[in-house]
Design a protein around this motif. Structure first.
Motif, PDB file in Angstrom:
ATOM      1  N   TYR A  16      -3.181  -6.992   9.972  1.00 21.28           N
ATOM      2  CA  TYR A  16      -3.766  -7.018  11.314  1.00 21.28           C
ATOM      3  C   TYR A  16      -5.266  -7.250  11.166  1.00 21.28           C
ATOM      4  CZ  TYR A  16      -5.108  -5.396  15.964  1.00 21.28           C
ATOM      5  OH  TYR A  16      -5.631  -5.297  17.226  1.00 21.28           O
ATOM      6  N   GLU A  18      -7.012  -9.134   9.053  1.00 23.91           N
ATOM      7  CA  GLU A  18      -7.395  -8.895   7.660  1.00 23.91           C
ATOM      8  C   GLU A  18      -7.964 -10.141   6.984  1.00 23.91           C
ATOM      9  OE1 GLU A  18      -7.686  -6.014   6.664  1.00 23.91           O
ATOM     10  OE2 GLU A  18      -5.967  -4.718   7.130  1.00 23.91           O
ATOM     11  N   ASP A  49       0.514  -8.955  12.536  1.00 24.21           N
ATOM     12  CA  ASP A  49       0.740  -8.060  13.669  1.00 24.21           C
ATOM     13  C   ASP A  49      -0.203  -8.386  14.832  1.00 24.21           C
ATOM     14  OD1 ASP A  49       1.477  -5.963  15.249  1.00 24.21           O
ATOM     15  OD2 ASP A  49       0.643  -4.395  13.976  1.00 24.21           O
ATOM     16  N   ASN A  77      -0.032  -7.337  19.125  1.00 25.14           N
ATOM     17  CA  ASN A  77      -0.081  -6.225  18.184  1.00 25.14           C
ATOM     18  C   ASN A  77       0.992  -5.197  18.538  1.00 25.14           C
ATOM     19  OD1 ASN A  77      -1.752  -3.282  17.667  1.00 25.14           O
ATOM     20  ND2 ASN A  77      -1.513  -4.689  15.968  1.00 25.14           N
ATOM     21  N   ALA A  83       5.550  -3.535  12.241  1.00 28.82           N
ATOM     22  CA  ALA A  83       5.355  -4.688  11.358  1.00 28.82           C
ATOM     23  C   ALA A  83       6.122  -4.481  10.053  1.00 28.82           C
ATOM     24  CB  ALA A  83       3.864  -4.895  11.085  1.00 28.82           C
ATOM     25  N   ASP A 100       0.130  -2.341   1.635  1.00 28.30           N
ATOM     26  CA  ASP A 100      -0.940  -2.698   2.568  1.00 28.30           C
ATOM     27  C   ASP A 100      -1.753  -3.864   2.008  1.00 28.30           C
ATOM     28  OD1 ASP A 100      -0.210  -0.663   4.202  1.00 28.30           O
ATOM     29  OD2 ASP A 100      -1.925   0.631   3.770  1.00 28.30           O
ATOM     30  N   ALA A 101      -2.392  -4.587   2.911  1.00 28.04           N
ATOM     31  CA  ALA A 101      -3.133  -5.774   2.489  1.00 28.04           C
ATOM     32  C   ALA A 101      -4.555  -5.465   2.048  1.00 28.04           C
ATOM     33  CB  ALA A 101      -3.175  -6.776   3.631  1.00 28.04           C
ATOM     34  N   ASP A 102      -5.055  -4.257   2.336  1.00 26.89           N
ATOM     35  CA  ASP A 102      -6.486  -4.013   2.134  1.00 26.89           C
ATOM     36  C   ASP A 102      -6.833  -3.613   0.702  1.00 26.89           C
ATOM     37  OD1 ASP A 102      -5.341  -1.560   2.146  1.00 26.89           O
ATOM     38  OD2 ASP A 102      -6.683  -0.657   3.612  1.00 26.89           O
ATOM     39  N   GLN A 104      -6.031  -1.062  -0.891  1.00 26.85           N
ATOM     40  CA  GLN A 104      -6.072   0.381  -1.172  1.00 26.85           C
ATOM     41  C   GLN A 104      -4.851   0.750  -2.005  1.00 26.85           C
ATOM     42  OE1 GLN A 104      -6.984   2.230   2.914  1.00 26.85           O
ATOM     43  NE2 GLN A 104      -8.307   3.293   1.451  1.00 26.85           N
ATOM     44  N   ARG A 206     -10.938   0.619   0.536  1.00 26.50           N
ATOM     45  CA  ARG A 206     -10.611  -0.621   1.236  1.00 26.50           C
ATOM     46  C   ARG A 206     -11.503  -1.720   0.687  1.00 26.50           C
ATOM     47  NH1 ARG A 206      -9.321  -3.536   5.798  1.00 26.50           N
ATOM     48  NH2 ARG A 206      -7.617  -2.293   6.635  1.00 26.50           N
ATOM     49  N   THR A 211     -11.091  -0.062   8.767  1.00 24.25           N
ATOM     50  CA  THR A 211      -9.726   0.448   8.938  1.00 24.25           C
ATOM     51  C   THR A 211      -9.124  -0.042  10.249  1.00 24.25           C
ATOM     52  OG1 THR A 211      -8.348   2.420   9.102  1.00 24.25           O
ATOM     53  CG2 THR A 211     -10.578   2.605   9.963  1.00 24.25           C
ATOM     54  N   TYR A 213      -6.646   1.625  11.447  1.00 23.00           N
ATOM     55  CA  TYR A 213      -5.999   2.849  11.896  1.00 23.00           C
ATOM     56  C   TYR A 213      -7.025   3.828  12.437  1.00 23.00           C
ATOM     57  CZ  TYR A 213      -1.008   3.080  10.991  1.00 23.00           C
ATOM     58  OH  TYR A 213       0.338   2.928  11.074  1.00 23.00           O
ATOM     59  N   LYS A 217      -4.676   5.849  16.811  1.00 22.54           N
ATOM     60  CA  LYS A 217      -3.426   5.367  16.205  1.00 22.54           C
ATOM     61  C   LYS A 217      -2.862   6.380  15.218  1.00 22.54           C
ATOM     62  CE  LYS A 217      -3.635   0.309  16.371  1.00 22.54           C
ATOM     63  NZ  LYS A 217      -3.851  -0.911  15.584  1.00 22.54           N
TER      64      LYS A 217
HETATM   65  N1  UDP Z   1      -1.933  -2.794  10.192  1.00 25.01           N
HETATM   66  C1  UDP Z   1      -1.033  -3.478  10.995  1.00 25.01           C
HETATM   67  N2  UDP Z   1      -1.032  -3.227  12.344  1.00 25.01           N
HETATM   68  C2  UDP Z   1      -1.877  -2.316  12.928  1.00 25.01           C
HETATM   69  C3  UDP Z   1      -2.750  -1.590  12.078  1.00 25.01           C
HETATM   70  C4  UDP Z   1      -2.754  -1.837  10.717  1.00 25.01           C
HETATM   71  O1  UDP Z   1      -0.261  -4.305  10.519  1.00 25.01           O
HETATM   72  O2  UDP Z   1      -1.819  -2.140  14.148  1.00 25.01           O
HETATM   73  C5  UDP Z   1      -1.930  -3.070   8.727  1.00 25.01           C
HETATM   74  C6  UDP Z   1      -3.303  -3.368   8.128  1.00 25.01           C
HETATM   75  O3  UDP Z   1      -3.631  -4.732   8.213  1.00 25.01           O
HETATM   76  C7  UDP Z   1      -3.128  -2.904   6.685  1.00 25.01           C
HETATM   77  C8  UDP Z   1      -2.161  -1.736   6.832  1.00 25.01           C
HETATM   78  O4  UDP Z   1      -1.510  -1.898   8.092  1.00 25.01           O
HETATM   79  O5  UDP Z   1      -2.543  -3.896   5.870  1.00 25.01           O
HETATM   80  C9  UDP Z   1      -2.838  -0.385   6.752  1.00 25.01           C
HETATM   81  O6  UDP Z   1      -3.916  -0.337   7.670  1.00 25.01           O
HETATM   82  P1  UDP Z   1      -5.341   0.255   7.261  1.00 25.01           P
HETATM   83  O7  UDP Z   1      -5.647  -0.057   5.845  1.00 25.01           O
HETATM   84  O8  UDP Z   1      -6.353  -0.220   8.266  1.00 25.01           O
HETATM   85  O9  UDP Z   1      -5.087   1.805   7.447  1.00 25.01           O
HETATM   86  P2  UDP Z   1      -5.760   2.996   6.574  1.00 25.01           P
HETATM   87  O10 UDP Z   1      -5.537   2.643   5.127  1.00 25.01           O
HETATM   88  O11 UDP Z   1      -7.180   3.010   6.946  1.00 25.01           O
HETATM   89  O12 UDP Z   1      -5.007   4.209   7.011  1.00 25.01           O
END
Ligand code: UDP
Ligand code: MG
Length: 323
Positions: A16, A18, A49, A77, A83, A100-102, A104, A206, A211, A213, A217
């Motif tokens: 989302y 990214e 997403d 979204n 997703a 996850d794509a980020d 992490q 990240r 984020t 999230y 959320k």
């Molecule tokens: N993501 C998504 N839809 C959303 C929110 C997040 O597909 O509405 C994806 C985002 O691109 C990432 C993964 O879910 O690949 C985790 O999100 P993020 O890293 O922002 O969350 P955090 O690690 O901060 O909890």
């Protein structure tokens, strides 16, 4: 185990907005995949997403360059958990990794997930070795939440495990048979059973961007977790009702005795004409009743959502899939 000699691997990646991390993510994932052996093929399924940045463009370029990349594009979204679900619906692999794509969740952990899978585990979740990169607030609220889930949800969620995990085909099919819409994926993948184990991994920062999230959320996810695994908030009315009834019974006895044995205007030293205490009692009870009613509304609303039976997500486009 009935794993074929040359199993196929699917990697599901929800994304989302990214654009800042995707090229690097693809590069690192590709490095990992090309060193995997004993597989007859690997597919990468990105689930866009409803991104509004350059994500869609990057994905369509990737699909063109790399035959193993596929992309699902949502019409808007729908949220991370949905997703993930869409990715699992479309994955063909004998094992499916959700990541996850980020960055992490380091792609370099995937071979270790596969190792456990080859040992016969059907769900292999990745557990954060340390959570130093997460804020104090996130760690504390997470611990509190997992504690709640353990007591009222009857769900022994592994601490410090997110959605980064590997599912065997059997687990994927079991997961896909669950139709609920307010879903808490990590809870559901535990609920389906099967042989489960964890693998430790270092949680990274990240890579870029911010984020996706935010607190709102996060809270929604936590609330979905509680309501989909527990009726406890609904029972709150019974407990509060019992407590208030018992207390008011004793208070009633106290008032009646006071009426007979003490001065008319004073009750054991309290003046009987205090509207203040009455107001407090009335407002307090009204508050409790509204809270309980709200809880019931939450469950009712969720039931309504389920009954409507709308699809979980709407796809705008599917690219790179064979059919
Ligand atoms: N993501 C998504 N839809 C959303 C929110 C997040 O597909 O509405 C994806 C985002 O691109 C990432 C993964 O879910 O690949 C985790 O999100 P993020 O890293 O922002 O969350 P955090 O690690 O901060 O909890
Ligand atoms: Mg993240």
């Amino acid at each position: 185990m009935t794993t074929p000699d040359k199993p196929r691997l699917s990697i599901v990646v929800p994304v989302y907005n990214e654009e800042a991390v995707l090229p690097e993510f693809y590069k690192r994932l590709h490095e990992v995949i090309k060193d995997l052996h004993g597989l007859s093929g690997t597919e990468i399924i990105f689930v866009d997403d409803g991104s509004r940045d350059g994500t869609a463009k990057i994905l369509s370029d990737l699909v063109r360059w790399d035959k193993s990349v596929r992309a699902l594009q949502f019409s808007r979204n729908f949220g991370h958990q949905i997703a993930l679900t869409a990715g699992l619906d479309h994955a063909k692999g004998d094992a499916v990794v959700v990541i996850d794509a980020d960055l992490q969740d380091p792609p370099e952990t995937i071979p270790r997930l596969l190792e456990k899978w080859r040992d016969g585990y059907e769900v292999v979740y990745a557990v954060r070795e340390s959570r130093e990169v997460d804020s104090w607030f996130k760690r504390t609220t997470a611990r509190f939440f997992y504690g709640i889930m353990r007591t009222i949800g009857n769900l022994d969620l592994p601490m410090d495990a997110g959605d980064f995990r590997l599912l065997d085909r059997k687990a994927v099919e079991a997961f896909r048979s669950l139709g609920e819409r307010h879903r808490f994926v990590r809870g559901l993948t535990l609920w389906i059973g099967f042989r489960q184990t964890g693998v430790l991994y270092p949680r990274a920062e990240r890579y870029a961007g911010s984020t996706k999230y935010p607190l709102g959320k996060m809270l929604k996810l936590a609330w979905d977790g509680v309501t989909s695994f527990s009726f406890a908030p609904l029972r709150l009315a019974i407990y509060l009702g019992l407590i208030v009834s018992v207390l008011s019974f004793f208070f009633g006895v106290f008032v009646i005795f006071g009426r007979f044995f003490f001065d008319q205007t004073e009750l054991l030293g309290f003046p009987t004409h205090g509207w203040g205490s009455l107001m407090v009692a009335v407002l307090f009870l009204a508050g409790v009743q509204l809270i309980v009613l709200g809880m019931m509304g939450e469950y009712l609303g969720r039931t309504y959502d389920e009954v409507k039976g709308r699809p979980l997500y709407i796809l705008r486009e599917k690219i790179g899939f064979d059919e």
